[in-house]
Design a protein around this motif. Structure first.
Motif, PDB file in Angstrom:
ATOM      1  N   ARG A 149       3.622  -4.173 -15.782  1.00 41.34           N
ATOM      2  CA  ARG A 149       2.643  -3.145 -15.430  1.00 41.34           C
ATOM      3  C   ARG A 149       2.982  -2.442 -14.123  1.00 41.34           C
ATOM      4  N   ARG A 150       3.817  -3.055 -13.280  1.00 40.01           N
ATOM      5  CA  ARG A 150       4.129  -2.453 -11.988  1.00 40.01           C
ATOM      6  C   ARG A 150       5.534  -1.862 -11.929  1.00 40.01           C
ATOM      7  N   LEU A 151       6.267  -1.946 -13.024  1.00 35.54           N
ATOM      8  CA  LEU A 151       7.546  -1.245 -13.093  1.00 35.54           C
ATOM      9  C   LEU A 151       7.282   0.248 -13.167  1.00 35.54           C
ATOM     10  N   SER A 152       8.120   1.022 -12.512  1.00 34.63           N
ATOM     11  CA  SER A 152       7.907   2.467 -12.519  1.00 34.63           C
ATOM     12  C   SER A 152       9.227   3.217 -12.579  1.00 34.63           C
ATOM     13  N   ALA A 153       9.896   3.304 -11.446  1.00 35.79           N
ATOM     14  CA  ALA A 153      11.117   4.114 -11.379  1.00 35.79           C
ATOM     15  C   ALA A 153      12.359   3.242 -11.484  1.00 35.79           C
ATOM     16  N   THR A 835       0.269  11.435  -2.219  1.00 35.33           N
ATOM     17  CA  THR A 835      -0.644  10.567  -2.947  1.00 35.33           C
ATOM     18  C   THR A 835      -0.907   9.326  -2.089  1.00 35.33           C
ATOM     19  N   PRO A 836      -1.993   8.583  -2.364  1.00 38.46           N
ATOM     20  CA  PRO A 836      -2.240   7.362  -1.582  1.00 38.46           C
ATOM     21  C   PRO A 836      -1.063   6.389  -1.598  1.00 38.46           C
ATOM     22  N   GLN A 837      -0.396   6.252  -2.758  1.00 42.74           N
ATOM     23  CA  GLN A 837       0.735   5.333  -2.836  1.00 42.74           C
ATOM     24  C   GLN A 837       1.893   5.834  -1.978  1.00 42.74           C
ATOM     25  N   GLU A 838       2.156   7.146  -2.029  1.00 45.94           N
ATOM     26  CA  GLU A 838       3.222   7.712  -1.207  1.00 45.94           C
ATOM     27  C   GLU A 838       2.906   7.551   0.279  1.00 45.94           C
ATOM     28  N   LEU A 839       1.642   7.761   0.646  1.00 43.88           N
ATOM     29  CA  LEU A 839       1.256   7.619   2.044  1.00 43.88           C
ATOM     30  C   LEU A 839       1.461   6.185   2.514  1.00 43.88           C
ATOM     31  N   HIS A 867      11.779   5.870  -4.964  1.00 46.23           N
ATOM     32  CA  HIS A 867      11.287   7.008  -5.747  1.00 46.23           C
ATOM     33  C   HIS A 867      10.128   7.695  -5.021  1.00 46.23           C
ATOM     34  N   HIS A 868       9.201   6.892  -4.448  1.00 47.97           N
ATOM     35  CA  HIS A 868       8.075   7.470  -3.710  1.00 47.97           C
ATOM     36  C   HIS A 868       8.567   8.232  -2.484  1.00 47.97           C
ATOM     37  N   LEU A 869       9.521   7.676  -1.774  1.00 45.52           N
ATOM     38  CA  LEU A 869      10.055   8.391  -0.609  1.00 45.52           C
ATOM     39  C   LEU A 869      10.769   9.670  -1.015  1.00 45.52           C
ATOM     40  N   TYR A 870      11.504   9.618  -2.119  1.00 48.49           N
ATOM     41  CA  TYR A 870      12.223  10.798  -2.621  1.00 48.49           C
ATOM     42  C   TYR A 870      11.236  11.938  -2.904  1.00 48.49           C
ATOM     43  N   LYS A 871      10.050  11.572  -3.464  1.00 47.65           N
ATOM     44  CA  LYS A 871       9.047  12.604  -3.748  1.00 47.65           C
ATOM     45  C   LYS A 871       8.311  13.035  -2.485  1.00 47.65           C
ATOM     46  N   VAL A 878      10.514  16.500   5.743  1.00 47.99           N
ATOM     47  CA  VAL A 878      11.504  15.723   6.481  1.00 47.99           C
ATOM     48  C   VAL A 878      12.721  15.505   5.584  1.00 47.99           C
ATOM     49  N   THR A 879      13.834  15.255   6.218  1.00 49.65           N
ATOM     50  CA  THR A 879      15.062  15.004   5.454  1.00 49.65           C
ATOM     51  C   THR A 879      15.671  13.651   5.777  1.00 49.65           C
ATOM     52  N   ARG A 880      15.218  13.048   6.891  1.00 47.36           N
ATOM     53  CA  ARG A 880      15.791  11.769   7.294  1.00 47.36           C
ATOM     54  C   ARG A 880      14.682  10.771   7.595  1.00 47.36           C
ATOM     55  N   ARG A 881      14.972   9.504   7.348  1.00 46.10           N
ATOM     56  CA  ARG A 881      13.984   8.450   7.529  1.00 46.10           C
ATOM     57  C   ARG A 881      13.502   8.364   8.981  1.00 46.10           C
ATOM     58  N   MET A 882      14.411   8.637   9.933  1.00 49.08           N
ATOM     59  CA  MET A 882      14.052   8.492  11.339  1.00 49.08           C
ATOM     60  C   MET A 882      12.989   9.510  11.763  1.00 49.08           C
ATOM     61  N   GLU A 883      12.803  10.595  10.977  1.00 45.75           N
ATOM     62  CA  GLU A 883      11.791  11.591  11.316  1.00 45.75           C
ATOM     63  C   GLU A 883      10.378  11.113  11.003  1.00 45.75           C
TER      64      GLU A 883
END
Length: 891
Positions: A149-153, A835-839, A867-871, A878-883
């Protein structure tokens, strides 16, 4: 040969195509015995040459052995365990009996299964096939369903094949494909392929009798092809395909049939075990020959398996009772060593012909081992069977109540209730009766009402208050908190009175929570002990999850919102670190409320969404409702809130506190939209209802505002005295000044508004609500410049916090001033686009955690986190994680 099933094969092909494209999916294939489920998944496995195929099967004889099915599936990949997060790896090792360790949260094993499958899918897509999934042991099934049920990307496809039986399979929320009977033309093709020499009348009769069941068609066609004499007589079928297997078994030598019974009763498929047991009964390997020639069993190296699960069932069911007893006894003797202790105990139990304390004690030890591995359903089964074999009534009652507790923990409330009721009739021992009542109480919370829970827990606590005060306090804690949920003030009072009488031993860790509960509801004297509990929990003098959650609620009840929220966030982190996944939905409830009260609206949405997702996946229906109420109270999506409300409000009589929270949310939506009359109706029910002395006291200022806006100043003061008493006790006085400003009829209102803004401090949402009212007051007095400043600040704050309806109301006030403000690029908070999950993922990534570490905390797969970070990245610019860290700190 595979005939027909074009639609079903197409759906499976689509599932595999999605997995190859990186999209996870799960399918449940249902159908009657012999309908072709195994054939279909065999074909799927054969076609998936580019995928990593992981196969499992449920075995009826193994249903009481925790994690036996999961171990069968995953043990070939044991070398991957070291790559898992430490808590998850330890949980799987403990579940599989590979290493000792603390009892793992039963849902943590599901999270570990999810991570392991995701890890296996890093180099190529994974296909998980589970045949006869209805026979999986409950612990394995829980873990696999949680993961599915928690598999996604992830490039993972999961297929469960499930036979129609009286044993339920929980497929809620999963796509189900049903295999029905073959069409007559397809059935005729199948018969022609297997028995081309049948005469037309016999073939037509076969087609009629088999009803399109492929296994019946094949087995009966083969039987008729080898028994010409049967062509003119009745067909050897009584509407069930099992009859064919019975006829084949009947033709075997007696020794072969008994040796097959050993195979049927054994769950290991280990040829060595089977032959050792057979040796004690006077058989040897040669006796398997006729069964192998008849294609009833398959020998594969050191394993022996039935060609079809129905052959196993018929073999076991057809055997005489005394033969089964002898076989189970032989298997118990053949399974020596610690590795087979549980199987040996169950075989000894199956061989027992009457009460036997020795076997009962062995099963009790098996129950304790299952408990250490997290297999609560197996614990319940072992204790119950041990009770049936007990020779003394007191021992039987004790084991029955242990079984009831384990059944409740395993999510089987019907069994828990049945066993608890039985235990109360078996003994006069207070401790056993009290524990049985405690189980019944906790079931009643879900099945009847929180009030019923409180009444039973209080009754049970009275039995043991003197003899076992710490257990009594646990039960009274349940009673007080459930009575609070129900708004049952008489039960709260009675439970608190008994708490006063309980004498805890010196140094008891329960003392802080007891003091807070005794004070609950009596302001102002209640504030010091309730805040003391929060302080004790923050200092780690309170470690129990229940008590830490109560401490969080106590902080909210005394307006110590920031301390409460910080405590609950640390409690959630502790639950994740310990792998106590089952506690998170309970923690997320007050955490989401705390964030709401602090004005962290997006954070509240994220906490509620996380709790809802977990609660739904692990079947916590009551927490789903509680968290849904918070979602209704959320201010980010009024239309969704209104669509959720009817389901919640149907249960208002049973759960008034939750329902009042949702009603408060509806009122706020109406108030923001300018529907003051409707808002007032909602708020009157909240402020006059049974939950009015709880957190819902916080709704009184909104009630006063709605009453003033609706032209009902006579109602505006109705509930203020109780609120003022609470606010004075908790130093939460800013809202008193706001209410006084609303109700002032002269220029003293301005002084009250300014006082309120000073007292709000860093509570930006509350300050924005006050600025909006102050700006409206200034506009009505034609103080345009000052009004514009207050309203603009309010609008910007609402926009930044994610309260669009309140921002729109401030915008409308600015337009009434004649302004046409244009949006500036820096007005729009980019986090509002997530989305709440992305946040939730972005917030954790901003702290420097890796995808794998975030996945372990949120019980997702690392690929899903990615996948959530990509979206999220393009949404927030932003383009980099450090941002991310800079973005989070700015907003």
């Amino acid at each position: 040969m595979f005939i027909g099933r074009h639609h079903e094969r197409g759906r499976v092909a689509g599932l595999l195509a999605d997995a190859r494209a990186g999209r996870s999916g799960t399918l449940v294939i249902r159908g009657e015995a012999g309908i072709g489920k195994t054939t279909l998944i065999d074909r799927v496995a054969a076609d998936a040459v580019d995928m990593r195929v992981i196969r499992g099967v449920g075995v009826e004889a193994e249903t009481e052995l925790p994690f036996s099915g999961l171990h069968l599936m995953l043990h070939p990949h044991g070398d991957r365990l070291d790559a898992l997060p430490a808590q998850q790896a330890a949980a799987l090792r403990s579940a599989f009996g590979l290493a000792p360790g603390p009892v793992p949260d039963r849902f943590l094993i599901g999270a570990a299964t999810l991570t392991l499958l995701s890890d296996l899918a890093t180099d190529r897509p994974v296909l998980c096939l589970v045949d006869d999934a209805h026979w999986l042991d409950p612990a394995s099934l829980d873990a696999l369903l949680f993961a599915a049920r928690r598999l996604s990307a992830d490039p993972i496809a999961v297929i469960f094949a499930v036979r129609d039986t009286t044993r339920p399979f929980p497929d809620q929320g999963l796509e189900v494909v049903r295999l029905d009977a073959l069409k007559r033309g397809e059935a005729a093709d199948l018969v022609a392929a297997h028995a081309p020499g049948l005469t037309v009348p016999v073939r037509e009769r076969l087609l009629d009798e088999a009803g399109g069941n492929p296994l019946a068609l094949i087995e009966l066609a083969n039987a008729l092809g080898s028994r010409p004499a049967l062509h003119t007589g009745p067909l050897p079928v009584g509407g069930r395909v099992q009859e064919t297997f019975r006829l084949q078994l009947a033709e075997l030598p007696d020794a072969t049939r008994l040796l097959l019974l050993v195979v049927a009763a054994d769950g290991t498929a280990d040829l060595g075990v089977v032959l050792r047991a057979a040796g004690t009964l006077g058989f040897d390997a040669a006796d398997l020959g006729p069964a192998e020639e008849a294609r009833l069993v398959v020998l594969d190296g050191e394993e022996v398996r039935f060609r079809h699960p129905l052959i196993r069932a018929v073999t076991y069911q057809n055997a005489a009772h005394h033969q089964r007893i002898a076989v189970h006894g032989a298997l118990a003797g053949a399974l020596d060593g610690d590795a087979h202790a549980d199987r040996r105990a169950w075989h000894r139990a199956a061989a027992a012909t009457g009460p036997d304390e020795d076997i009962a004690a062995e099963l009790e030890r098996a129950a304790r081992r299952a408990g250490r591995r997290g297999g609560t359903a197996a614990v319940a089964a072992a204790y119950e069977r041990a009770a049936r074999l007990s020779t003394e009534p007191e021992g039987k009652a004790r084991r029955i109540v242990h079984a009831a507790r384990a059944a409740y923990d395993a999510g089987r409330p019907d069994d828990a209730t049945r066993l608890a009721e039985e235990a109360t009739h078996l003994t006069n021992e207070s401790a056993v009766i009290a524990e049985a009542m405690f189980v019944q109480a906790q079931v009643a919370y879900e099945r009847t009402s929180p009030a019923a829970d409180a009444a039973l827990a209080l009754k049970g606590a009275r039995l043991i208050a003197a003899d076992d005060p710490e257990k009594a306090v646990s039960m009274l804690t349940e009673a007080v908190w459930s009575a609070r949920d129900a708004g049952a003030h008489d039960l709260v009072r009675d439970s608190v009175e008994l708490l006063r009488e309980v004498r805890l031993p010196d140094g008891s860790t329960q003392a802080p929570v007891t003091g807070a509960l005794i004070a609950y509801g009596r302001f102002p004297g209640a504030v010091p002990p309730m805040r003391a509990l929060v302080e004790a929990a923050q200092d780690d003098r309170v470690e129990d999850f229940v008590e830490r959650i109560i401490a969080g609620f106590m902080g909210l009840l005394t307006a110590d919102d920031r301390s409460a929220t910080t405590l609950l966030e640390s409690t959630a982190a502790r639950a994740r670190a310990q792998g106590a996944l089952g506690w998170l939905p309970y923690i997320m409830e007050p955490l989401a409320i705390g964030r709401l009260l602090l004005g962290d609206l997006r954070g509240a949405d994220a906490a509620a969404a996380e709790g809802l997702s977990l609660a739904s996946d692990i079947g916590m229906d009551m927490q789903v409702m509680a968290l849904t109420c918070i979602t209704v109270r959320s201010e980010s999506d009024a239309e969704r809130s209104r669509s959720l409300a009817p389901d919640v409000l149907r249960h208002a009589d049973l759960h008034p506190t939750n329902a009042a929270l949702a009603t408060w949310g509806l009122a706020l939506h109406d108030l923001a939209d300018g529907r003051a009359d409707t808002a007032l109706d909602h708020l009157e029910s909240v402020c006059s209802g049974p939950a009015r002395h709880d957190l819902l006291l916080r709704a009184v200022p909104d009630h006063a505002e709605a009453a003033v806006r609706a032209g009902r100043r006579d109602l505006a003061r109705t509930h203020l005295p109780a609120f003022e008493t609470w606010a004075a006790a908790t130093s939460f006085t800013a809202h008193i000044s706001r209410c006084r400003a609303l109700l002032s009829e002269n220029d003293t209102a301005e002084e009250h508004y300014r006082t309120a803004l000073t007292l709000h401090g860093d509570r930006s949402y509350d300050a924005a609500r006050t600025r909006l009212l102050y700006g409206e007051w200034l506009r009505r007095r034609r103080r345009r410049t000052e009004a514009r400043a207050e309203l603009t600040t309010a609008q910007d704050t609402f926009t930044r916090l994610g309260a669009p309806r309140w921002a729109a109301r401030a915008h409308a006030e600015l337009e009434a001033l004649g302004d046409r403000p244009t949006a500036r690029p820096d007005d729009a908070d980019p986090l509002n686009r997530l989305t709440p999950q992305e946040l939730q993922v972005v917030r954790l990534a901003a702290t420097g955690l890796s995808n794998r570490e975030i996945a372990a905390q949120l019980y997702l797969s690392p690929r899903t986190v990615g996948h959530h970070l990509y979206k999220a990245y393009p949404k927030i610019g932003v383009t980099r994680r450090m941002e991310l860290a800079r973005l989070i700190s700015i907003t």
